[in-house]
Design an enzyme around this catalytic site. Structure first.
Site: not given
Ligand code: SPV
Ligand code: MG
Length: 538
Positions: A42-44, A54, A81, A83, A110, A116, A118-119, A154, A185
């Site tokens: 996971s990027g986060l 993130d 991930d 990004d 994505e 980016k 975070n979504s 994504r 997502h």
């Molecule tokens: C991550 O885990 O970094 C994701 C998923 O991209 S989210 O944080 O839900 O966007």
């Molecule tokens: Mg991410």
């Protein structure tokens, strides 16, 4: 099978499969040992673990470094991930090549803009141009070095508020551009829009979902809508944060470790996760062994019944003495004297004797056999200069230094103040000795005195001391011990034989055995009182 082929298998599996978040080597190991078939890098979570946002604050090569540790630490596929792909099509090309070189199974990109966000932050985030994003997917697919490498596209249209129609249009375009799967997502609290997307998409290609906010929707619903993979996206970093906060706050408040010690992982668990045993094995193969180097053999096969509850799950040698197992204290003393090659003979609850950097031999018949049988398990080590020790004793460092300086073939360390410890010679089984000269004020550390007899029940006036369970064999002493053990195997007397029996046989053959005197400064641990004494001793 390569990990990339395994990820493909998960993508096309008839069942809904699961990826679990990891953000470094140790979390990757934990995900794998929990049973997951794949990892979501996971990027986060990776950003959070680095203490950054993130928002592409960590560079893509820094992420690559983390992934390399994760891939080394685990055998299961890693979906990264990625990004937005770290720039345009060209940046993604380099990233894909590097990921393939490092054995990563796939990347998810994505359709947003670099850098980016975070979504889950804000509303209506801008999306990438569809054609530009399709070009990125194509570029990645064209450059991948591994045919099974997956590129997951994504779609951020739902989570960014662009609507279902836009989401389906984009998913279709990305699939046609060559994406191996779509990640859709959503940040709704329920899974309604995700189920709708899945139903409308009708499994044109594998779909991955991330139910971070809509976790209350039963997993079965996503199965019924043909979800290929569900990602549990950030739950290891979140649990690590909670645990670390609790531990830090508690230690800060208490100014003590007592309140946390039992609820956190042991240092041994870290050694196990890092597979220190493998290193110890490799050291045996690859490190040069100095044949002249003094070795140590420690007998630690017995339970130590008198310690009752303390030895239900572990043998006596692993009982805690002021925060460290007794055996660790003993081996540290050896290490500090320059002895690195240590062999421990285990028996009772042998899997609990798992300290790193030690050779292990096992006496599985420990319940029905004696000390010499245990020693015979380490036969290959009874060569050259060799220190012998019981696994339940503690002594001051100088005792070992004094022993190492001796020159005779077989030298036992004898406590002249044996009565100070316990005046009754029969109070427990003690190896008492008669020697050619008693300990006097004129005794010098280096004097090696002839041993006349060793036994359990001499009259008090004849006893000169107690063997503490520590001995040294020179090269020719080791050969004598080795040969005597073979003789005992051959004549069948080895079975229940104690070390006393072995020494007695040598004495009978007129083989000289020497002793050096010490005056206290050691103890052995048989019962709870001894353990209390050991705490004080340290
Ligand atoms: C991550 O885990 O970094 C994701 C998923 O991209 S989210 O944080 O839900 O966007
Ligand atoms: Mg991410």
């Amino acid at each position: 099978m390569t990990t990339s082929a395994e990820l493909k298998k998960l993508l096309y599996s008839q069942n809904t499969e699961f990826l679990m978040e990891a953000h470094d080597g140790i979390s990757a190991k934990i995900v794998e040992e929990s049973g997951f078939k794949g990892i979501w890098a996971s990027g986060l979570a990776m950003s959070a673990a680095l203490g950054v946002r993130d928002s592409n604050e960590a560079s893509w090569t820094q992420i690559l470094e983390i992934l390399e540790f994760m891939a080394d630490a685990s055998q299961i596929p890693i979906l990264v991930d990625g990004d937005t792909g770290y720039g345009n099509f060209n940046n993604l090309r380099r990233a894909v090549r590097k990921l393939c070189q490092r054995g990563i199974a796939g990347i998810c990109i994505e359709d947003k803009l670099f850098p980016k966000t975070n979504s889950f932050i804000g509303e209506g985030q801008p999306l990438a141009d569809i054609d530009e994003f399709c070009g990125k997917i194509k570029a990645g697919k064209d450059i991948q070095l591994d045919d099974d490498f997956s590129i997951i596209a994504r779609v951020e249209a739902l989570i960014s508020g662009w609507g279902m129609e836009e989401a389906l249009k984009r998913a279709n375009a990305y699939f046609e551009a060559g994406a191996d799967g779509i990640l859709i997502h959503s940040k709704q609290r329920d899974g309604v829009e995700i189920i709708k997307f899945l139903d409308e998409w009708a499994n044109r290609c594998p779909v991955i979902i991330v139910p971070t906010t809509y976790y209350r929707t039963p997993t079965q619903k996503f199965r019924e809508s043909k979800t290929s993979i569900i990602i549990w996206a950030n739950h290891n970093i979140r649990s690590a944060i909670s645990a670390m906060r609790e531990t830090s706050r508690r230690i800060y408040r208490d100014q003590s470790l007592i309140g946390v010690e039992d609820s956190i992982s042991s240092v041994n668990e870290i050694f196990e996760l890092a597979d220190n045993n493998e290193l110890a094995e490799a050291e045996k193969i690859y490190l040069p062994t100095n044949q002249d180097e003094t070795k140590a053999i420690i007998l630690a096969a017995s339970r130590g019944k008198e310690l009752r509850d303390l030895t239900v799950n572990r043998p006596k040698c692993m009982v805690d003495v002021r925060g460290l197992p007794l055996l660790r204290r003993l081996t540290t003393t050896f290490n500090q004297a320059g002895i690195r090659k240590i062999t421990v003979v285990r028996g009772y609850k042998k899997s609990a004797v798992n300290l790193p950097s030690i050779n292990y031999e096992d006496n599985d018949e420990f319940e029905t056999t004696g000390e010499v049988t245990s020693l015979s398990r380490a036969m290959a080590q009874i060569t050259g200069d060799c220190i012998f020790s019981y696994g339940d004793i503690l002594f001051r460092h100088y005792v070992l230094d004094q022993l190492l300086e001796t020159n005779s073939d077989i030298v036992l360390v004898v406590d002249a103040l044996w009565q100070g410890r316990d005046p009754n010679p029969q109070s427990r089984t003690r190896d008492l000795v008669k020697c050619a000269e008693p300990f006097t004020i004129n005794y010098h550390d280096e004097d090696e005195v002839i041993l006349n007899a060793i036994g359990h029940d001499f009259v008090t006036q004849e006893i000169q001391g107690e063997w503490i369970g520590l001995a040294k064999f020179s090269e020719s002493g080791s050969k004598k011990i080795h040969d005597e053990i073979i003789a005992m195997q051959e004549d069948g007397s080895i079975h229940n034989a104690s070390m006393k029996d072995l020494f007695e046989r040598l004495l009978k053959k007129q083989e000289p055995i020497h002793i050096i005197y010490i005056s206290g400064h050691w103890l052995d641990i048989d019962n709870a009182d001894d353990l209390t004494d050991a705490q004080k001793f340290l």
